[in-house]
Design a protein around this motif. Structure first.
Motif, PDB file in Angstrom:
ATOM      1  N   TYR A 147      -3.809   3.897   1.037  1.00 53.70           N
ATOM      2  CA  TYR A 147      -4.403   3.442  -0.217  1.00 53.70           C
ATOM      3  C   TYR A 147      -3.925   2.023  -0.534  1.00 53.70           C
ATOM      4  O   TYR A 147      -2.722   1.780  -0.631  1.00 53.70           O
ATOM      5  N   PRO A 174      -3.544   9.685  -5.287  1.00 54.92           N
ATOM      6  CA  PRO A 174      -3.914  10.645  -4.236  1.00 54.92           C
ATOM      7  C   PRO A 174      -4.356  11.952  -4.889  1.00 54.92           C
ATOM      8  O   PRO A 174      -4.194  12.133  -6.099  1.00 54.92           O
ATOM      9  N   LYS A 192      -3.911   9.275   4.807  1.00 50.45           N
ATOM     10  CA  LYS A 192      -4.800   8.237   4.304  1.00 50.45           C
ATOM     11  C   LYS A 192      -3.988   7.109   3.671  1.00 50.45           C
ATOM     12  O   LYS A 192      -2.990   7.354   2.996  1.00 50.45           O
ATOM     13  N   TYR A 248       0.842  -1.193   0.000  1.00 48.29           N
ATOM     14  CA  TYR A 248       0.000   0.000   0.000  1.00 48.29           C
ATOM     15  C   TYR A 248       0.877   1.242   0.000  1.00 48.29           C
ATOM     16  O   TYR A 248       2.099   1.164   0.061  1.00 48.29           O
ATOM     17  N   PHE A 284      -2.580   1.745  -8.098  1.00 55.86           N
ATOM     18  CA  PHE A 284      -3.345   2.235  -6.955  1.00 55.86           C
ATOM     19  C   PHE A 284      -4.240   3.382  -7.410  1.00 55.86           C
ATOM     20  O   PHE A 284      -3.983   3.989  -8.450  1.00 55.86           O
TER      21      PHE A 284
END
Length: 195
Positions: free
Chosen positions: A137, A171, A135, A127, A168
């Motif tokens: 992800y 962001p 946060k 991750y 992923f």
């Protein structure tokens, strides 16, 4: 010999004479061979051959490395973070390689028993964290629940390397640095996100 035969014979003699002059003066229509001495290796091609159709391109040994970390189980296994890049569709592509840096025969091993290292991890440990919004992800999966990633797990012989990648969700655009977590390696902190 008739008149036509004599004419062709004359043309043939002129062409042969021209070829002989050209060859003896060193001007040939064929490309010249480069002379190399034993102290100078032959010149290498400037580009790498293209990957075969349908084959994924492997990272070159000289690929740019963003950061490096050692495997928590064996320091002879290294992870090189190669790329963290925003891609179309709101995704973030992360590429890395796992490298067994052990010599062909380590301490207590013979040349016939090179040091193979088993790399194992858990998908949950793959991750990244965006520190700007604090946060975490996880990697993406498709509609069928399949991972959108190709990660190497298993035995890696001495001196060999394997490429891996994962996609992923990206962001926010305001996030310019992230922390990437590859299973069983220390986190790669403050990694710049390229466009």
């Amino acid at each position: 010999m008739n008149r036509l035969g004599a004419c062709w014979a004359s043309v043939l003699i002129v062409v042969c004479a021209a070829c002989a002059t050209s060859c003896s003066s060193g001007t040939s229509s064929q490309p010249a061979q480069q002379a190399t001495s034993p102290s100078q290796p032959p010149a290498q091609p400037a580009t790498q051959p293209a990957a075969a159709a349908g084959q994924p391109a492997q990272p070159a040994a000289t690929a740019s490395v963003i950061a490096t970390g050692q495997y928590s189980v064996d320091s002879d296994l290294r992870c090189d973070l190669l790329e963290v890049k925003r891609v179309s569709g709101g995704g973030l592509l992360v590429k890395w390689r796992i490298v067994n840096t052990a010599a062909a025969a380590g301490p207590g091993l013979t040349a016939s028993q090179p040091k193979t290292i088993n790399y194992d991890g858990h998908w949950i440990d793959l991750y990244f964290i965006d520190p700007a919004e604090n946060k975490r992800y996880a990697f993406l999966t498709d509609a069928g629940g399949n991972n959108i990633a190709e990660v190497f797990w298993g035995n890696l012989p001495a001196g060999e390397q394997r490429a891996s990648w994962a996609k992923f969700p990206a962001p926010p655009g305001t996030s310019s640095k992230i922390a990437v977590h590859i299973p069983s390696f220390p986190p790669f902190e403050d990694v710049p996100v390229s466009q």
